[in-house]
Structure formats: C-alpha cells, structure tokens
Write an enzyme that holds these catalytic residues in place. Structure first.
Site, mmCIF file in Angstrom:
data_model
loop_
_atom_site.group_PDB
_atom_site.id
_atom_site.type_symbol
_atom_site.label_atom_id
_atom_site.label_comp_id
_atom_site.label_asym_id
_atom_site.label_seq_id
_atom_site.Cartn_x
_atom_site.Cartn_y
_atom_site.Cartn_z
ATOM 1 N N GLU A 287 30.668 37.238 7.701
ATOM 2 C CA GLU A 287 29.546 38.057 7.237
ATOM 3 C C GLU A 287 28.241 37.642 7.910
ATOM 4 O O GLU A 287 27.220 37.415 7.265
ATOM 5 C CB GLU A 287 29.435 37.966 5.704
ATOM 6 C CG GLU A 287 30.699 38.458 5.019
ATOM 7 C CD GLU A 287 30.601 38.547 3.502
ATOM 8 O OE1 GLU A 287 29.839 37.775 2.900
ATOM 9 O OE2 GLU A 287 31.299 39.419 2.932
ATOM 10 N N ASP A 366 38.260 40.230 -2.184
ATOM 11 C CA ASP A 366 37.017 39.602 -2.621
ATOM 12 C C ASP A 366 36.833 39.697 -4.135
ATOM 13 O O ASP A 366 36.027 40.503 -4.599
ATOM 14 C CB ASP A 366 35.838 40.282 -1.900
ATOM 15 C CG ASP A 366 34.569 39.458 -1.992
ATOM 16 O OD1 ASP A 366 34.652 38.290 -2.392
ATOM 17 O OD2 ASP A 366 33.499 39.985 -1.648
ATOM 18 N N GLU A 394 30.650 39.031 -10.199
ATOM 19 C CA GLU A 394 30.114 39.954 -9.186
ATOM 20 C C GLU A 394 30.703 41.355 -9.286
ATOM 21 O O GLU A 394 29.980 42.341 -9.304
ATOM 22 C CB GLU A 394 30.359 39.367 -7.792
ATOM 23 C CG GLU A 394 29.952 40.315 -6.675
ATOM 24 C CD GLU A 394 30.156 39.738 -5.282
ATOM 25 O OE1 GLU A 394 30.566 38.569 -5.153
ATOM 26 O OE2 GLU A 394 29.894 40.478 -4.314
HETATM 27 C C1 GCV Z 1 27.969 34.290 -0.674
HETATM 28 C C2 GCV Z 1 31.107 38.513 -0.964
HETATM 29 C C3 GCV Z 1 29.790 38.534 -1.677
HETATM 30 C C4 GCV Z 1 28.739 37.736 -0.913
HETATM 31 C C5 GCV Z 1 29.261 36.301 -0.740
HETATM 32 C C6 GCV Z 1 30.587 36.380 0.012
HETATM 33 C C7 GCV Z 1 31.214 35.011 0.196
HETATM 34 O O1 GCV Z 1 31.036 39.231 0.205
HETATM 35 O O2 GCV Z 1 29.370 39.849 -1.867
HETATM 36 O O3 GCV Z 1 27.556 37.752 -1.663
HETATM 37 O O4 GCV Z 1 28.345 35.503 -0.043
HETATM 38 O O5 GCV Z 1 31.484 37.178 -0.709
HETATM 39 O O6 GCV Z 1 32.072 34.674 -0.605
HETATM 40 O O7 GCV Z 1 30.850 34.309 1.110
#
Ligand code: GCV
Length: 679
Positions: A287, A366, A394
């Site tokens: 990411e 996720d 989340e």
């Molecule tokens: C900390 C998902 C979440 C991100 C998070 C990522 C990860 O994509 O939306 O906020 O980043 O996971 O676990 O690194």
C-alpha cells in the site's frame, strides 16, 4: 454503584463483591525465592493489595515476609502454615506460567519467573471479582502462545489509523505521552496476558520515522520501562526507507553495504538508549510503503538484513505478509488479491533467519466479517509465523455496531490446515506446537484510544479483553471469555451477565447477516469502510471485486478461476473447489454462482440475500430490547452510551439491508418471495 473512574478501569474496576470465602487467605503473604523489589513483583503485589481492598474491603496492610533460606533452596525454605504463599520453582512450570493450589487454608502460587506471579495474581483477582471460591483450586496455567501482542496503529499527530475510540494515548502533536494512562494501559494489557506492544502505526511516515532518533529516545525508553514492569516488551514499527529519510543515503537496498552499515549504527544507538526494546514490526512493499521489491530484492533479503543487525541486541523482526498489488485491472480474472500473500512469501519458506517472524493476517484479504483462513498459516512450514487479527472494528462496525470478535478469532484458531497429519490447527501452528519453534504467537490490531472508556463502545472492550485471554489460553471458549468479561465489568447477577453474554455471542452473526453475504466481503463505503456501498470498490483498482452481474455474483477462485484454492493443503483445496462441499458461509468467496443457485437450506441464493438482510435488522431490534431490559441494573452512563450506539447500529443495519436488497433485486430482477419492501 461506584461511578468514579469506573470506566477508565474497565474489568479492573474491582467493584465491591461477595466474598466467596477468599478473604481469609490473604492475611499473611510470604514470598519465597522472589525479590519483592523486582518491578514486576512490586506491581503484582500492589495490584493484589488494591484488588483485595476494593473488592473485599481488606483494608489492613497486608503483611509480607520473605523467609530466610539458611542455605536452603527456595523450594525447601520453611513456609508459614496459613495465608498466601508465592514461591519460585525451578522446574515443572514453563516461563510465564503458574500453578495455583489451595490446601488446608494455604493458597500457593508457584511460578518460575516474575511474569508467572503477575499472571497468577491476576488469575486470583479474576476469581475474586467473579465471586468464585479459591478453596480447593488446583490449576496449572501456561500461556499457549509465546508472543501475545497488541499492534497500535497510532500516529504521532495523535490520530489513529482505523481508530474508533478517540485519539492516541501514546502520541499527541508530534510528542510521546507518558502519564497515568500509560500505567493503566499496561495493567489492563498485562491482566489478560499481553506481553508485547507495538507503539506506532505500521504505516511509518513523517515524525514517526524519527522515533528511532535522539529526539524521542528518552520518552520511548520511559514507556519501555513502565511496560517492562508489567511483563510487556515494547516494539516499534520501522520505516523501511529510513536510510533515505534519516540517513541521507540514496538507497534502502538491503544488500547495499552503505545501507547495512547505516542500519548497524542505528540499531546500536537505539538499543543503547532503549535496552529492553523487543525489536521492530515492518510493513514493506505494501500500500505504497517502500520495501525490498523496489530494489529487485526479495522479502527475505529485507527481513534478514534487519534481523541480523538486531540480533546482537537480542531483538527480533516481525515482518508483515500484507503484500499485494493494489492496482489490479478488473478485466484480469486471473490476478487475485487473495493469492498475493501466499504467492509473495511461500517460495522463500525456510530462508528467513531465526529471529524473523512473518506476521500473517487471519484471512487472505483484509479483516472481513467472513473470509477463509489465510493459506499461508500452515502453508509455511519452515518459517516462524504469527497470526494477526484486528480487534479494531475497521470492517466490522467500527465500535458503533456491536460485534464481539472472539468467535471469529476462535474459528481461525480451530481451523485445520492439514499441514501435517496431526497437531495442525492454526492454534497449533502459531503456538509453536506444530513445528517446535518458540518465536511465534498472536497479534491484534488494538481497538483502544483516549476515550474515557478506552474503546468507544463500552461493549467493544470485550474484544480487547477477549483477545488477550484467548491468546494466553486458546482453548477457552468465546462464551467463557464473554462471561468473565461481563461479570468483572458489569455484574455477577445471573440475569445481567446472561443478557450481556447473549448480546455478545450473537453479534457477529447478526453483523454478517445485514452486511455482505456468504463470504463475499467488502461492499463497504470506500476509504472509511463503514456503511454500505455495494459497488464502492467494484470500479476501483483495489482488487476487491464481487463481480455481480444480472445472472449472479461471487468470485471464481476455483481451478477454472484464479486457482486460489490450490494454495491450501488437501482436503481443504478440494473442498473449497467444489460448489457442493464448499462451506456455505464461504460460497461466494470461492464461487461465482447464479442467483437461482439452490442452497442447502432450500432457498435460492437471491432469497437468502433478502432473508438474511431482513433477519439481520430484526436481530438488531431484538438486541436493543435485551439491552433495554438492563436499564437500572447497570450503571446509567454505560447504559445510555451503549443505547445510543445501538440506535446508530440499527440505522446502519437498515441502510445495509435496503441498499443490498435493492441492488440485487435490480441486478437479478427476481422479487422477494415474501413480498417485503425492497426498494
Ligand atoms: C495500517 C488495510 C487498512 C489500512 C491498514 C492496512 C494494513 O488496508 O485499511 O488502514 O494500514 O490494512 O494492515 O497495513
């Protein structure tokens, strides 16, 4: 009921309670083989005094004594014949474990180390709080997982990525905070067996990159010392690009000599200033975060380089496997985000050095409300591995909606990987039982913040409590954990406790019913991840498609699709590959099916979507009724706070129901058999 600071103490509020015959055991405490001044012992004994005082009203100063050994070993030293004895043993109990026995009015806590005593004392306090007798106790408790960690996604400006309970209590405006909450956090975490915490977000940017510099050493070292007094090792998340951002180098290539020399110097400095630091957590090549792939190197090259350099300082590197290509083209039906973790890590199984642990999210996507277990867990057979779950909600209601996640974590732990003929569940793998390794365990993304009640929704604290308890004892049931938490937090009154347990235990299924069906996941509002948006991610590049059209929906991950099923050991691979054998709750994760597909329930797929969404909303209405029955029987402040969250949950559930039902009605043109309102 004492409202004073009650919610800041959560399950350690130590409300006055009925004495189940325990008070008499604590007139005199003898320590044998342990140093009363050891920080962990000091904290443990202070906690015992506080708990006894508040719960049982034992106000006199507890008398301690340490018998002289006269050359005898601690095991042989003379002990008094009444009271509570804490004794060090040299064999028969593993590190961090303890044995608790009561005989003839003497309660004995035996442990091999101070942490064992700390956990034993929290065990005693739990029993007292739950009004359970300690008489005739005879238990040996040893942690199932060597590492039991919380990962905080706290940023240095005070915000928390995916945080739903206020701001950080570790950072504010670029500064590190150390105050009463630091101590309370450590107490709460230790009371459920947590022994590691990562302070900052895995997305390490801006000021957080500077946490490993002189600017922050003193404060971080102070936190590390406080944590150490509760048996918790402090870890930091690391910016893989630090050599560029802090060192003025023009590369972060893990095989570059200048880069290696820079890290070597940096780690010497860091460990000199924070000697008890446990090591680092790294999110690389994910990411938008930099990593070894940028330099044509492997994940193992990156992890091993750092691991070799922290090793002389006793450190470890926890390397995340959340590596995937987030720019997938929807026309490409072979690329599959679910495949990515396995594809990126399996080939180098066995190449990771012994102080590297790969941290693997519970599912391949996720933290969805339902997804299969990651095939990397147990797919890797020669690498240290640990499980990552998310206590922060989340995708599961953001601490507005009630979603007790321990049943989900249990399911993951109980999953049979078939990586060998026996001892093959995820719990076996991550505890080290399967492959005999000692660097392994569980981590949860924390759901805490600086809200007075720590977790936004009072009921979400059950996920914080439950994660720790489960990571320590994976055989506990979700229900036992819920009952403990409800009893310690609210009341031992049977009806109150049963109602709260009922609410918690049903909440995950309810949430699943009104959100995305049968393992398909997502359908959430992009970026915020709260509330429905069926096509929110369908037309973006993140590779989280549901692939619905006018005939059907679901992602074909079978042999004829992305082939993801083959990442599992048999018989899991074949089970998932077959529509008939695939567990129904995961059907759309693995198969693209017509709306008319008949489920085992005798319902068509489309009718199941309608029914489950109507049921989900009805169940939230029922949850509200149960909560309302508790009015006046639990503290008003908590009642009102949670009641308001339930209103928001009901609104959310109706939104989901209406949008999902309407969407699939319009796609399929098949009406609801029961002729309910579908827009
Ligand atoms: C900390 C998902 C979440 C991100 C998070 C990522 C990860 O994509 O939306 O906020 O980043 O996971 O676990 O690194």
């Amino acid at each position: 009921m004492d409202e004073d600071k009650r919610w800041t103490q959560l399950w350690l509020a130590y409300n006055p309670c009925q004495d189940a015959g325990n008070g008499g055991l604590f007139q005199h405490t003898t320590l044998c083989g342990f140093d009363r001044e050891h920080p962990v012992l000091r904290n443990a004994l202070a906690e015992l005094e506080r708990g006894l005082n508040k719960m049982l009203g034992i106000t006199h100063v507890i008398e301690w004594s340490t018998p002289s050994h006269d050359g005898k070993s601690a095991d042989q030293a003379l002990l008094p014949d009444t009271g509570f004895t804490v004794r060090r043993v040299s064999e028969g109990i593993r590190p961090e474990g303890y044995r608790l026995t009561e005989q003839d009015g003497i309660l004995t806590l035996e442990a091999a180390d101070e942490k064992g005593v700390l956990y034993g004392i929290f065990h005693i306090l739990r029993q007292i709080a739950l009004e359970q007798p300690l008489m005739q106790t005879n238990v040996l408790c040893e942690p199932d997982n060597p590492l039991r960690m919380l990962n905080h996604w706290d940023n240095m400006d005070g915000s928390i990525e995916r945080g739903y309970s206020g701001n950080s209590f570790f950072f504010e405006n670029g500064e590190v905070l150390v105050d009463e909450r630091t101590h309370d956090y450590a107490r709460l975490a230790a009371s459920v067996g947590i022994n590691g915490a990562v302070l900052n977000n895995v997305n390490v940017k801006d000021q957080a990159t500077w946490l490993i510099t002189d600017r922050y050493f003193d404060k971080v070292a102070q936190i590390a010392r406080i944590f150490e007094g509760y048996g918790i090792k402090l870890f930091l998340s690391l910016n893989y690009a630090s050599p560029l951002e802090l060192g003025n180098l023009n590369s972060a290539d893990p095989l570059n000599e200048d880069v290696i020399a820079w890290w070597r110097g940096k780690f010497s400095e860091v460990f000199a200033r924070i000697p008890n630091l446990g090591g680092f957590l790294v999110k690389a090549d994910s990411e938008g975060r930099p990593g070894p792939f940028t330099y044509g190197r492997t994940q193992a090259d990156g992890a091993n380089m750092l691991a070799d350099l922290v090793k002389p300082h006793g450190g470890i590197i926890i390397w995340r496997c959340f590596v995937y290509n987030c720019t997938q083209d929807w026309r490409d039906t072979k690329t599959d985000r679910a495949r990515a973790g396995y594809d990126n890590f399996i080939e180098m199984d066995g190449d990771y050095h012994d102080n590297v642990i790969l941290q693997i999210k519970n599912g391949p996507m996720d933290f969805q409300i339902r997804e299969p277990v990651s095939p990397l867990l147990g797919g890797l057979t020669r690498t240290n591995q640990m499980l990552e779950v998310q206590a922060a909600q989340e995708y599961t209601g953001q601490q507005i909606d009630l979603c007790y996640l321990i049943p989900l974590f249990k399911e993951v732990l109980d999953f049979k990987t078939y990586c060998r003929p026996d001892i093959d569940t995820v719990a076996d793998v991550v505890s080290g039982r399967t492959f005999g390794n000692s660097l392994c365990g569980m981590a949860a993304v924390s759901n805490t913040g600086n809200d007075e009640n720590w977790t936004g929704n009072d009921l979400a604290a059950a996920n914080f409590y439950g994660f720790g308890r489960l990571a320590f004892s994976t055989s506990l049931s979700a229900e036992e954990i819920a009952a403990e938490w409800a009893g310690m937090t609210y009341s031992n009154d049977r009806e109150v406790k049963d109602s709260i347990v009922k609410l918690l235990m049903g909440s995950r299924d309810t949430y699943e019913k009104y959100t995305s069906p049968l393992g398909i996941g997502w359908m959430v509002t992009p970026n915020t991840h709260y509330g429905p948006s069926v096509d929110g991610y369908e037309y973006s590049r993140w590779g989280t498609y549901h692939r619905a059209d006018h005939l059907g929906l679901g992602v074909d991950r079978t042999d004829s699709g992305t082939g993801y099923v083959r990442q599992y050991h048999e018989p899991n691979a074949s089970r998932y590959n077959s529509v008939e054998e695939c567990p129904e709750e995961l059907l759309l994760f693995f198969h693209h099916l017509p709306y008319t597909h008949m489920l085992k329930s005798g319902k068509t797929l489309i009718q199941h979507i309608y029914d489950s969404h109507f049921e989900g909303v009805e169940e939230v209405e029922e949850m509200i009724r149960v909560w309302e029955s508790l009015k006046g029987r639990i503290p008003d402040a908590s009642y009102e706070l949670v009641r308001e969250r339930f209103d928001r949950q009901l609104y959310n559930a109706k939104e989901w129901r209406d949008q999902v039902n309407s969407y699939f009605y319009r796609k399929s043109n098949i009406p609801d058999e029961k002729k309910r309102v579908v827009f």
